[in-house]
Design an enzyme around this catalytic site. Sequence first.
Site, short mmCIF file in Angstrom:
data_model
loop_
_atom_site.label_atom_id
_atom_site.label_comp_id
_atom_site.label_asym_id
_atom_site.label_seq_id
_atom_site.Cartn_x
_atom_site.Cartn_y
_atom_site.Cartn_z
N GLU A 1 -11.51 5.64 -4.97
CA GLU A 1 -10.60 6.17 -3.97
C GLU A 1 -10.51 7.70 -4.04
O GLU A 1 -10.48 8.36 -3.00
CB GLU A 1 -9.23 5.55 -4.26
N ARG B 1 1.03 9.63 4.74
CA ARG B 1 0.84 8.55 5.72
C ARG B 1 -0.35 8.80 6.64
O ARG B 1 -0.71 7.96 7.45
CB ARG B 1 2.10 8.38 6.58
N CYS C 1 0.29 7.22 9.87
CA CYS C 1 0.96 8.16 10.76
C CYS C 1 2.40 8.37 10.31
O CYS C 1 3.10 7.42 9.98
CB CYS C 1 0.99 7.71 12.21
N LYS D 1 -1.46 6.28 2.89
CA LYS D 1 -0.74 5.51 1.90
C LYS D 1 -0.13 4.22 2.46
O LYS D 1 -0.19 3.18 1.86
CB LYS D 1 0.35 6.36 1.27
N GLU E 1 -8.41 -2.40 -10.92
CA GLU E 1 -7.54 -1.30 -10.49
C GLU E 1 -8.17 0.04 -10.88
O GLU E 1 -8.15 1.00 -10.12
CB GLU E 1 -6.15 -1.49 -11.11
N LYS F 1 -9.06 2.97 -8.17
CA LYS F 1 -8.56 4.34 -8.27
C LYS F 1 -9.72 5.32 -8.32
O LYS F 1 -9.71 6.36 -7.67
CB LYS F 1 -7.74 4.45 -9.57
N TRP G 1 -2.98 9.37 11.25
CA TRP G 1 -4.11 8.62 10.66
C TRP G 1 -4.74 7.89 11.82
O TRP G 1 -4.15 7.00 12.41
CB TRP G 1 -3.58 7.64 9.61
N HIS H 1 -24.04 -12.38 -14.20
CA HIS H 1 -24.33 -13.26 -13.06
C HIS H 1 -24.73 -12.48 -11.81
O HIS H 1 -24.64 -12.99 -10.70
CB HIS H 1 -23.11 -14.15 -12.77
N ASN I 1 3.57 5.70 16.01
CA ASN I 1 2.90 5.13 14.85
C ASN I 1 2.69 3.64 15.16
O ASN I 1 3.64 2.97 15.55
CB ASN I 1 3.81 5.33 13.63
N GLY I 2 1.46 3.16 14.99
CA GLY I 2 1.20 1.74 15.25
C GLY I 2 0.02 1.59 16.19
O GLY I 2 -0.78 2.53 16.35
C1 F6R Z 1 -4.53 2.34 -3.72
C2 F6R Z 1 -3.41 2.09 -2.84
C3 F6R Z 1 -3.53 1.01 -1.83
C4 F6R Z 1 -2.19 0.25 -1.69
C5 F6R Z 1 -2.28 -0.78 -0.55
C6 F6R Z 1 -1.02 -1.59 -0.44
O1 F6R Z 1 -4.26 3.38 -4.62
O2 F6R Z 1 -2.41 2.76 -2.89
O3 F6R Z 1 -4.56 0.14 -2.16
O4 F6R Z 1 -1.91 -0.37 -2.89
O5 F6R Z 1 -2.54 -0.12 0.65
O6 F6R Z 1 0.09 -0.79 -0.19
P1 F6R Z 1 1.56 -1.32 -0.43
O7 F6R Z 1 1.71 -1.55 -1.90
O8 F6R Z 1 2.45 -0.26 0.09
O9 F6R Z 1 1.68 -2.61 0.32
#
Ligand code: F6R
Length: 604
Positions: free
Chosen positions: A485, A27, A2, A599, A478, A482, A74, A501, A100-101
């Site tokens: 996602e 957000r 949010c 994010k 990673e 990505k 969100w 395994h 937000n929260g």
């Molecule tokens: C993936 C991504 C998330 C963040 C995670 C932690 O592309 O962006 O997995 O890495 O939500 O966020 P931060 O780094 O802000 O604590």
Amino acid sequence: MCGIIGCVGTEDTAYRLVSGLENLEYRGYDSAGIAVRNGQDIRVEKNAGKVTELKHAIVDDVPRGQLGIGHTRWSTHGAPTDENAHPHTGETGEVAVVHNGIIENYDELREELEAEGREFTSETDTEVVPHLIERYQAATEDLTGAFERAVDDIAGSYAIVAVAESEDRILAAREDSPLVVGFDDDATYIASDVPAFLEHTDEVAYLQDGDTAMLSADGLRVTDADGDEIEREREVVEWDAEETGKGQYDHFMHKEIDTQPEAITNALQGRVEDGDVSLENFPPGTFEGVAAVQFVACGTSYHAGLYAARLLNKAGVPANAYRASEYASGDIPATGDTLVVAVTQSGETADTLSALRQAQDMGARTTTVTNVVGSTAAREVETPLYIRAGPEIGVAATKTFSSQVTTLALLAERIIDDVAAGTPREDRASYLEALQRLPDQIGEVLGTSEAERVCRNHVHKEAYFFIGQGVACPVAKEGALKFKEITYEHAEGFAAGELKHGPLALVTPDTVVFAVFTGGERDEKTLNNAKEVQARGADIVAIAPEGVDVSACTDEVLRVPATDADLTSLLTNVQLQLLSYHSADMLNREIDQPRNLAKSVTVE
Ligand code: F6R
């Protein structure tokens, strides 16, 4: 999780709110809304969907007024509908609130308010707030007092911003969710994050937990958790408004992938001197007495933590990376000689903050590696270490991962020097030189990558596996994160040796396996693991440094320049980012705002 904005003092309030929300959409983007006070009443416009839809809805009849608030959502409580979109009002429409929260005691508050005859129109937890304010305002006629009493009633995490028909001020309160105030000549802003108003001002003050704030056109008054009036220090943020725009790119993610050479240059700036690491605020000896290191983080940041733990382990230092959501349960022991490093781009991730606090409660030494100056994580440790990547708007973290790993690699060298168990590498000077060559080498990868062509061959497969060993393992994970996602395709990252395994059972001719090589001694094993999947008919794409012969498992190779085997993964990772980006683009996905995600995840 949010995005909130408030603005007081200008005529073009609606425009500033909407453009602020556009910059906060990373957000959350389930619904959007604004409330503007025009001196007589408050006009609320809101709808399910993105900020663009809100913009279209008001274009022919823009709400006018000098004061307003806005929100991009969100969803946590209630589906993304028009009714559940913020701002929320109470019975009379005299007060509008964005939040937000999560309000944990909203069920009981709602029951109580409904028993008084108040009618609710949404399924959100937030709606209790305007009702509470109205309830107390009816009793006292003092908005500030009513706002404070409402906030007192709430348990949970919140950034709340409110406007009232009767007042030319904005009221705000925070607990465990970020709020930053921006000061312009003609206006004052409040927002979840600086990009919301960066095009207008870079002079900011961060609110702290327990603060209640009152914003007017000419400034800010803050009361702290003890009820004392307090000045929150003003500072100038170094981010440039241009950094928050897409420039000539179609997507923020592509721009952010492309700007990694600059991001890494910034992370290294002034931190390597005379063949050694020179970390501001972490002089030699800082980590004396540390017996073990724990990295706590989520998602991409967790992968950066895994990478750093490997670097430390290789030098003999006991280190582990933990998923913050698991660590916060308190089952992982930490003591006064444990160093706990919270790795977090935003510095606001609720799980990571809980893990950090958990570590502090256990008496551990703590720091954070973060991107956001003034973020909660940065404020809750004695000395934060910044990755200096600049704003990242695409929901998928790209440049910040590279900057995290670079910064953590430097921090690892400092730790290795200081702790008794650490054996510094003999080739440190050449390792640091290799680190400093990374920006140019990433530039080379970006300029020559054939990832787009490779994607075309594989874009409609059933599943995508990413494998690697040693420091390539976190990068394989990673790569998979990505990929899933932003393409919404099934993708998993494995330690290459683990395939046999269990996961091998999933491999079919409709599977693509991306095998990540480092140029190090474990490559031979990765090659064997790749051959095992090839024998089951899967397509193999190798991501390998120049000079590593992968012809035994595939002809399809994405090359990166050769460098120190501990750093190659920062280059192969760029090829993986491009693979995800181009695949998602070919599949027509919402690259910068993938479905169901946000994010900055400020709820646990
Ligand atoms: C993936 C991504 C998330 C963040 C995670 C932690 O592309 O962006 O997995 O890495 O939500 O966020 P931060 O780094 O802000 O604590």
